[in-house]
Every structure is written in structure tokens, then in C-alpha cells.
Design an enzyme around this catalytic site. Structure first.
Site, PDB file in Angstrom:
ATOM      1  N   TYR A  90       0.795  -1.226  -0.139  1.00 36.25           N
ATOM      2  CA  TYR A  90       0.042   0.076  -0.091  1.00 36.25           C
ATOM      3  C   TYR A  90       0.734   1.323   0.072  1.00 36.25           C
ATOM      4  O   TYR A  90       0.560   2.413  -0.474  1.00 36.25           O
ATOM      5  CB  TYR A  90      -0.949  -0.052   1.171  1.00 36.25           C
ATOM      6  CG  TYR A  90      -2.143  -0.711   1.145  1.00 36.25           C
ATOM      7  CD1 TYR A  90      -2.296  -1.978   0.751  1.00 36.25           C
ATOM      8  CD2 TYR A  90      -3.285   0.018   1.306  1.00 36.25           C
ATOM      9  CE1 TYR A  90      -3.529  -2.768   0.730  1.00 36.25           C
ATOM     10  CE2 TYR A  90      -4.596  -0.845   1.259  1.00 36.25           C
ATOM     11  CZ  TYR A  90      -4.695  -2.047   0.913  1.00 36.25           C
ATOM     12  OH  TYR A  90      -5.756  -2.366   0.673  1.00 36.25           O
ATOM     13  N   LYS A 111       3.219 -15.396   2.727  1.00 39.35           N
ATOM     14  CA  LYS A 111       3.348 -16.002   1.682  1.00 39.35           C
ATOM     15  C   LYS A 111       4.899 -16.224   1.439  1.00 39.35           C
ATOM     16  O   LYS A 111       5.658 -15.950   0.561  1.00 39.35           O
ATOM     17  CB  LYS A 111       3.094 -15.318   0.433  1.00 39.35           C
ATOM     18  CG  LYS A 111       2.859 -15.828  -1.076  1.00 39.35           C
ATOM     19  CD  LYS A 111       1.918 -17.071  -1.191  1.00 39.35           C
ATOM     20  CE  LYS A 111       2.262 -17.764  -2.632  1.00 39.35           C
ATOM     21  NZ  LYS A 111       1.230 -18.937  -2.571  1.00 39.35           N
ATOM     22  N   ASP A 135      -2.866 -18.268   0.383  1.00 36.33           N
ATOM     23  CA  ASP A 135      -3.906 -18.823  -0.500  1.00 36.33           C
ATOM     24  C   ASP A 135      -4.235 -20.022   0.345  1.00 36.33           C
ATOM     25  O   ASP A 135      -5.761 -20.117   0.322  1.00 36.33           O
ATOM     26  CB  ASP A 135      -3.026 -19.577  -1.625  1.00 36.33           C
ATOM     27  CG  ASP A 135      -1.725 -20.538  -1.259  1.00 36.33           C
ATOM     28  OD1 ASP A 135      -1.255 -20.383  -0.208  1.00 36.33           O
ATOM     29  OD2 ASP A 135      -1.320 -20.948  -2.247  1.00 36.33           O
ATOM     30  N   ASP A 141      -6.357  -7.100   4.094  1.00 38.11           N
ATOM     31  CA  ASP A 141      -7.563  -6.377   3.631  1.00 38.11           C
ATOM     32  C   ASP A 141      -8.351  -7.443   2.913  1.00 38.11           C
ATOM     33  O   ASP A 141      -9.709  -7.205   2.981  1.00 38.11           O
ATOM     34  CB  ASP A 141      -7.012  -5.439   2.523  1.00 38.11           C
ATOM     35  CG  ASP A 141      -8.092  -4.602   1.762  1.00 38.11           C
ATOM     36  OD1 ASP A 141      -9.100  -4.277   2.314  1.00 38.11           O
ATOM     37  OD2 ASP A 141      -7.997  -4.751   0.486  1.00 38.11           O
ATOM     38  N   ASP A 179     -12.389  -9.143   4.401  1.00 41.01           N
ATOM     39  CA  ASP A 179     -13.640  -9.107   3.568  1.00 41.01           C
ATOM     40  C   ASP A 179     -14.357 -10.595   3.452  1.00 41.01           C
ATOM     41  O   ASP A 179     -15.489 -10.761   3.510  1.00 41.01           O
ATOM     42  CB  ASP A 179     -13.445  -8.644   2.186  1.00 41.01           C
ATOM     43  CG  ASP A 179     -14.037  -7.094   2.036  1.00 41.01           C
ATOM     44  OD1 ASP A 179     -13.426  -6.225   3.141  1.00 41.01           O
ATOM     45  OD2 ASP A 179     -14.253  -6.673   1.047  1.00 41.01           O
TER      46      ASP A 179
HETATM   47  C1  IPM Z   1     -10.434  -1.145   4.015  1.00 42.57           C
HETATM   48  C2  IPM Z   1     -10.607  -0.247   2.620  1.00 42.57           C
HETATM   49  C3  IPM Z   1      -9.367   0.496   2.281  1.00 42.57           C
HETATM   50  C4  IPM Z   1      -8.233  -0.407   2.376  1.00 42.57           C
HETATM   51  C5  IPM Z   1      -9.614   1.228   0.900  1.00 42.57           C
HETATM   52  C6  IPM Z   1     -10.700   1.992   0.872  1.00 42.57           C
HETATM   53  C7  IPM Z   1      -8.332   2.005   0.707  1.00 42.57           C
HETATM   54  O1  IPM Z   1     -10.749  -1.298   1.803  1.00 42.57           O
HETATM   55  O2  IPM Z   1     -10.182  -0.100   4.913  1.00 42.57           O
HETATM   56  O3  IPM Z   1     -10.478  -2.201   4.111  1.00 42.57           O
HETATM   57  O4  IPM Z   1      -7.889  -1.089   1.187  1.00 42.57           O
HETATM   58  O5  IPM Z   1      -7.539  -0.519   3.345  1.00 42.57           O
HETATM   59 MN    MN Z   2     -10.798  -3.420   2.516  1.00 44.72          MN
END
Ligand code: IPM
Ligand code: MN
Length: 373
Positions: free
Chosen positions: A145, A190, A222, A246, A250
Site C-alpha cells: 500500500y 506467502k 492461499d 484487507d 472481507d
Molecule cells: C479497508 C478499505 C481500504 C483499504 C480502501 C478504501 C483504501 O478497503 O479499509 O479495508 O484497502 O484499506
Molecule cells: Mn478493505
């Protein structure tokens, strides 16, 4: 804990951000009302709304307000007009990344719990996810990032770098959390391919001896992606770098039933920021259908950060009541049975303030809405 005075910077952001923040503030105000605390809220611009108003995703005034605050509540940022334009040089996300970096928020903590009452709503088999309860420690200010990025002719690059100290400081937090939980820590990396991952393993192995009660496990990312869905109950604390965290958090939200339920805390040397893990969900903007629970639970994490455990527990209990009584937004139920963002927030705030759990009907919630705040 006595009566506290706190200054909270609020960055509602874009899309559904303002709507979900409003409900979290309503709940925090109910906490103040009940326990006598005094919280002040200082609302500032960040994200696409800030670009529209000032040309910058994180105006100096917003950053200053965050630096001066005891804690920050963030909604969500992002707008399709930037998502669909890869050539845009000013982007809403830059505001969030700059904020994380400027405030030194190196650890992003994301709890994922399978709520019993929501098990039937998950696309995953109930038996597989019942009882799952894990805590992600995602590194937040390093890795791909923040590495050097750019173009050279037809080539683009994003460098991933990690230093020993960047790994060490979050690893220690993760080990400490594991000690107070089920005493298991899984490092996701990884290391069979990436040099940065090998450094992560080295550092974690070096300090593991300082936490003799914690069992350490290593998984390639993975495989971790697969194990999360196959057998989520094996995980307690998951420690990982920025990008993997990240993506995996999710994925893990499917276990909880909805992305709209997952809160997060970002902490570092001094500042602390609380935000839902979901995005700005622009399709739902202004429709009063977004799930405010992730932001309300983020506010509960803020209360814990302030040392207000009783207050935080009460907010979590109120959320549990909303789920038990099926006071749910449309991400979790059929449109005919769904409640609005505002109704869910009202129910939770009402429960916090009054301890009342006798508001099963929409009409009552609407009445409740006019009698509180
Ligand atoms: C999160 C979001 C952010 C990230 C984006 C909006 C930059 O997806 O906080 O998880 O990737 O960190
Ligand atoms: Mn995110």
C-alpha cells in the site's frame, strides 16, 4: 470508571458513510445520557466529498481535527466516479491512506464473530461456522500500500517493503491479544515466495518465546483463504500484512453474515480510529437501507478504548437484541421484513438508554425515535 469528557472527530465520508455515522453517534449520545459522560463531535470532510469541496481528499483542517481528538469515528469513503477512472490522480482513498500514515495507525483490529441468530442467513453451512470467533491484526501503514509505485513506459510497479520494527510492533499487540483469548496465533503470509513474508516469519519466531502460553501457527495466504471458509473455527488471532489482511477480512465477513456487521479499530502510538470494514456502498446512498451495526460496533470498540467496558458491553448487548428480535436491514432479511438504517439505530440507542427491549414493532420504533435524542 468515572464520568469522562471526550472529543471525537467524525469523518462521515461518502456514500452511506454519513447515514451509518449518524446512527453510531446517536448510540454514543445515548451512552452519554445514561452514564453522564460528555462527548463532543467535530464533523470534518474526508474522501470524495472533501475533493468536491476543497480539491483534496484529506484537507489540512480535517487532519488537524483528528490530531486534536481523543478518537476518530469514520464512516466510509469512495465514489464510483473515481473507481471508473483509473487515470484520476486525486482519489478519495488517498485521504484514508494519508490519515492512517499521518496518525501512525499501524494496527487494524477486526473481530469476526458468527452470530447464532444469523447462522441461517450465511451462505455457508451452519455447522461449519457456528461458534467461529476470530480477531484479525492487519498491518495498516506498510507493505504494498505504501511502497514506491509508478510507471515506466508500459510497465507499472508497486513495491512491497517491511522493516523489522513495523512487523515487531503489531506482532506484539497480536500476541498480547492472543494471551487474553484462546491463546492461538496464526501468521498468514506467502513465505514460500515473498522475501517480506520471510522477514515476518523470522520476527514472529524470534518473539514467540516471550509468549509461552500462545501456540503459533503459520499459513500461506492461499491456503488461509480456503481454510477460512472450510474450517473457520480453527482460528483465534490472525496476524497478517496490509494487503492480505484487507482481502481476508472481507472474505471472513461472510462468516458473520454480512459485511455490514464488521467493525474495526485502528490503533498506533497515540491516535485511535474506529470504522466499519465495509465501503461506501454508493448504490445505497440516501436510501436508508444500509446496515448501521458495523459502525455502531466500531463505536463500542471506541468505548472499550476509552476504558468504558460496561458501556461497550451494553452497546454490544443492544446490538445482540436487535439481531435476536430481527430488527434487520435488507442485507440480512427480505425487503418486506426489513427495517431502515434509522430504525435499527433507534432501536439500539433506545435499548442503551432505557434498557427497554419491548420494541418489536416498527411503529413503536418510530415512536421511540421521537422520544429520544
Ligand atoms: C479497508 C478499505 C481500504 C483499504 C480502501 C478504501 C483504501 O478497503 O479499509 O479495508 O484497502 O484499506
Ligand atoms: Mn478493505
Amino acid at each position: 470508571m468515572g464520568v469522562l469528557t471526550k472529543k471525537i472527530a467524525v469523518l462521515p465520508g461518502d456514500g452511506i458513510g454519513p447515514e451509518v455515522c449518524q446512527e453510531a453517534i446517536r448510540v454514543l449520545e445515548a451512552v452519554c445520557e445514561k452514564f453522564g459522560h460528555q462527548f463532543t463531535f467535530d464533523t470534518q470532510l474526508m474522501g470524495a466529498c472533501a475533493i468536491d469541496a476543497t480539491g483534496e481528499p484529506l484537507p489540512a483542517q480535517s487532519l488537524q481535527a483528528c490530531l486534536e481528538a481523543d478518537a476518530i469515528l469514520l464512516g466510509a469513503i469512495g465514489d464510483p466516479k473515481y473507481d471508473h477512472d483509473p487515470t484520476a490522480t486525486v482519489r478519495p482513498e488517498q485521504g484514508l491512506l494519508k490519515l492512517r500514515k499521518s496518525l501512525g495507525l499501524f494496527a487494524n483490529i477486526r473481530p469476526v464473530t458468527a452470530y447464532d441468530v444469523l447462522l441461517p442467513y450465511s451462505p455457508l453451512k451452519e455447522a461449519r461456522i457456528a461458534g467461529a470467533d476470530m480477531l484479525f491484526f492487519r498491518e495498516l501503514t506498510g507493505g504494498i500500500y505504501f511502497g514506491e509505485k509508478g510507471r515506466q513506459g508500459n510497465t507499472a510497479y508497486d513495491h512491497c517493503t517491511y522493516s523489522r520494527i513495523e512487523i515487531l510492533r503489531i506482532a506484539r499487540l497480536a500476541f498480547e491479544a492472543a494471551e487474553s483469548r484462546r491463546k492461538k496465533l496464526t501468521l498468514v503470509d506467502k513465505a514460500n515466495v515473498l522475501e517480506t513474508s520471510r522477514l515476518w516469519r523470522e520476527v514472529v519466531q524470534e518473539i514467540a518465546g516471550d509468549y509461552p502460553g500462545v501456540a503459533v501457527d503459520y499459513l500461506y495466504v492461499d491456503n488461509a483463504a480456503m481454510q477460512l471458509i472450510l474450517n473457520p473455527k480453527q482460528f483465534d488471532v490472525i496476524l497478517t500484512e496490509n494487503m492480505f489482511g484487507d482481502i481476508l477480512s472481507d472474505e471472513a465477513s461472510v462468516i458473520a453474515g454480512s459485511l455490514g456487521l464488521l467493525p474495526s479499530a485502528s490503533v498506533g502510538e497515540k491516535a485511535a480510529l474506529f470504522e466499519p470494514i465495509h465501503g461506501s456502498y454508493p448504490q445505497a446512498k440516501g436510501r436508508n437501507i444500509a446496515n448501521p451495526i458495523a459502525t455502531i460496533l466500531s463505536a463500542a470498540m471506541m468505548l472499550e478504548h476509552f476504558g468504558l467496558q460496561t458501556e461497550a458491553d451494553l452497546v454490544k448487548k443492544a446490538v445482540q437484541q436487535a439481531l435476536d428480535k430481527k430488527i434487520l436491514t435488507p442485507d440480512l432479511t427480505s425487503p418486506a421484513e426489513a427495517y431502515t438504517t434509522e430504525q435499527v439505530g433507534t432501536f439500539i440507542a433506545y435499548f442503551v438508554q432505557e434498557g427497554a427491549d419491548d420494541l418489536p414493532h416498527k411503529e413503536n420504533i418510530e415512536v421511540g425515535m421521537s422520544t429520544i435524542i
